[in-house]
Design a protein around this motif. Structure first.
Motif, PDB file in Angstrom:
ATOM      1  N   TYR A   1       0.826  -1.218   0.000  1.00  0.00           N
ATOM      2  CA  TYR A   1       0.000   0.000   0.000  1.00  0.00           C
ATOM      3  C   TYR A   1       0.862   1.270   0.000  1.00  0.00           C
ATOM      4  CZ  TYR A   1       0.923   0.532   5.024  1.00  0.00           C
ATOM      5  OH  TYR A   1       1.528   0.692   6.237  1.00  0.00           O
ATOM      6  N   LEU A   2       2.167   1.123   0.230  1.00  0.00           N
ATOM      7  CA  LEU A   2       3.085   2.260   0.199  1.00  0.00           C
ATOM      8  C   LEU A   2       3.694   2.484  -1.188  1.00  0.00           C
ATOM      9  CD1 LEU A   2       5.037   1.612   3.532  1.00  0.00           C
ATOM     10  CD2 LEU A   2       3.090   3.157   3.171  1.00  0.00           C
ATOM     11  N   TRP A   3       3.252   1.722  -2.168  1.00  0.00           N
ATOM     12  CA  TRP A   3       3.836   1.763  -3.503  1.00  0.00           C
ATOM     13  C   TRP A   3       3.905   3.193  -4.055  1.00  0.00           C
ATOM     14  CZ3 TRP A   3       0.924   1.483  -8.557  1.00  0.00           C
ATOM     15  CH2 TRP A   3       1.796   1.322  -9.638  1.00  0.00           C
ATOM     16  N   ARG A   4       5.106   3.558  -4.511  1.00  0.00           N
ATOM     17  CA  ARG A   4       5.398   4.846  -5.142  1.00  0.00           C
ATOM     18  C   ARG A   4       5.196   6.047  -4.201  1.00  0.00           C
ATOM     19  NH1 ARG A   4       3.583   5.207 -11.353  1.00  0.00           N
ATOM     20  NH2 ARG A   4       5.252   6.751 -11.239  1.00  0.00           N
TER      21      ARG A   4
ATOM     22  N   ALA B   1       9.627  11.554   1.589  1.00  0.00           N
ATOM     23  CA  ALA B   1       9.227  12.676   2.443  1.00  0.00           C
ATOM     24  C   ALA B   1       7.784  12.519   2.920  1.00  0.00           C
ATOM     25  CB  ALA B   1       9.392  13.994   1.692  1.00  0.00           C
ATOM     26  N   THR B   2       6.925  12.014   2.055  1.00  0.00           N
ATOM     27  CA  THR B   2       5.527  11.791   2.444  1.00  0.00           C
ATOM     28  C   THR B   2       5.429  10.693   3.485  1.00  0.00           C
ATOM     29  OG1 THR B   2       4.787  12.457   0.240  1.00  0.00           O
ATOM     30  CG2 THR B   2       3.218  11.213   1.593  1.00  0.00           C
ATOM     31  N   LEU B   3       6.195   9.613   3.285  1.00  0.00           N
ATOM     32  CA  LEU B   3       6.205   8.522   4.250  1.00  0.00           C
ATOM     33  C   LEU B   3       6.683   9.010   5.612  1.00  0.00           C
ATOM     34  CD1 LEU B   3       5.867   5.524   4.903  1.00  0.00           C
ATOM     35  CD2 LEU B   3       8.186   5.143   4.030  1.00  0.00           C
ATOM     36  N   ALA B   4       7.710   9.843   5.622  1.00  0.00           N
ATOM     37  CA  ALA B   4       8.225  10.385   6.884  1.00  0.00           C
ATOM     38  C   ALA B   4       7.172  11.251   7.580  1.00  0.00           C
ATOM     39  CB  ALA B   4       9.493  11.190   6.627  1.00  0.00           C
ATOM     40  N   ALA B   5       6.428  12.031   6.807  1.00  0.00           N
ATOM     41  CA  ALA B   5       5.375  12.874   7.392  1.00  0.00           C
ATOM     42  C   ALA B   5       4.262  12.017   7.982  1.00  0.00           C
ATOM     43  CB  ALA B   5       4.816  13.820   6.331  1.00  0.00           C
ATOM     44  N   HIS B   6       3.866  10.951   7.269  1.00  0.00           N
ATOM     45  CA  HIS B   6       2.849  10.039   7.802  1.00  0.00           C
ATOM     46  C   HIS B   6       3.344   9.384   9.094  1.00  0.00           C
ATOM     47  CE1 HIS B   6       0.008  10.499   4.650  1.00  0.00           C
ATOM     48  NE2 HIS B   6       0.636   9.799   3.730  1.00  0.00           N
TER      49      HIS B   6
END
Length: 309
Positions: A122-125, A129-134
């Motif tokens: 579900y984290l594909w692409r 930076a977005t992952l770190a914010a989440h």
């Protein structure tokens, strides 16, 4: 059709609940401790694994507290909660559940590590930076839902000046943020490669079972260990998968243990903690798990009010 559904739910239960070493016992041969050879591959090394301080002191502290995360500090598997957290913010990612569901019949081939990679599809692409914010927003939301009894145990160790280590099989990108929010000195989780955007099936260095012990030998100074033990240490877990970690500790506490772990705890003289769980029955647990997996809005469901949105 019904047997097939039962089989799929059974595999899902193995991945979410069952320890990796479910059938392994507290035997000396299994818990032979060895220092890890070398360091992690460069593609997996992250900028920092320290939550609350820049370094670990060279002299062993008066006490060391090792905390598992899922099922120990809180009732739920945080991978399920983090997926829900992300999908509430990026609803289209719910469609990638199909990748995980398609992988379930392949469990005999993929094993738990393969299912874990498929679950993270579900984290594909997703940009780094977005992952770190989440991860940061998730940590802020989830910490208030932790068991009060375990929060108090953590604070008690802190008041005594003990070294605090969070050791989890969940992904490092949010384990580090939870560790930072709770003031842990060291926060360790499953490593993913450094990437600009997440691949569909990310590689993993699974931080589970004996891997947790090897990581401690890699990161802590040699004087912290003597006679196969981590000096002045107390371990906390809910799972038999962490028996290698508990074997390293002088004392331990187990949280809502299953029958087999409770027997081991009683024979070893470990403390047993039983904080109330947020489900009323096994059926209620499965209903709530499927609800979270669906990514539906939590505020409308009274039984799920305590979950981070």
């Amino acid at each position: 059709m019904k047997p097939r559904i039962t089989r799929i739910l059974g595999i899902f239960r193995i991945w979410i609940l069952s320890p990796f070493a479910a059938q392994q016992k507290l035997q000396g041969a299994y818990f032979s401790i060895r220092k890890i050879r070398g360091s992690c591959p460069s593609e997996f090394c992250r900028t920092s694994v320290f939550g609350g301080s820049a370094e670990v002191p060279s002299v062993p502290p008066s006490g060391i507290a090792l905390f598992d995360l899922d099922g120990t500090l809180l009732a739920w598997d945080t991978q399920l909660l983090f997926r829900h957290h992300v999908i509430r913010r990026e609803p289209w990612r719910a469609l990638l559940l199909l990748v995980f569901l398609a992988s379930l019949p392949l469990f005999p081939i993929l094993k738990l590590g393969g299912l874990k990679r498929a679950f993270l599809s579900y984290l594909w692409r997703m940009p780094a930076a977005t992952l770190a914010a989440h991860a940061r927003s998730f940590a802020a939301a989830i910490v208030p839902t932790f068991y009060p009894e375990l929060r108090e145990a953590l604070e008690n160790h802190r008041r005594q000046g003990h070294l605090l280590i969070l050791s989890s099989a969940s992904p490092q990108f949010y384990v580090a943020e939870i560790g930072r929010a709770l003031g842990f000195n060291l926060a360790l989780g499953t490593e993913l490669p450094i990437f600009s955007s997440c691949p569909l099936l990310p590689k993993l260095l699974n931080h589970k079972g004996a891997a947790k012990v090897e990581r401690l030998y890699q990161l802590l100074p040699a004087p912290y260990f003597a006679d196969g033990k981590l000096l002045h240490s107390h371990g906390y877990t809910d799972s038999r998968a962490d028996l290698p970690m508990l074997a390293l500790c002088h004392t331990a506490s187990v949280v809502n243990p299953d029958a087999a772990l409770a027997v081991l705890a009683n024979s070893a003289g470990w403390q047993i903690l039983r904080p109330p769980r947020p489900w009323r029955s096994r059926a209620d647990f499965w209903w709530q798990s499927l609800f979270l997996l669906s990514g539906r809005k939590i505020e409308k469901e009274k039984s799920l009010q305590n979950f981070p949105a």
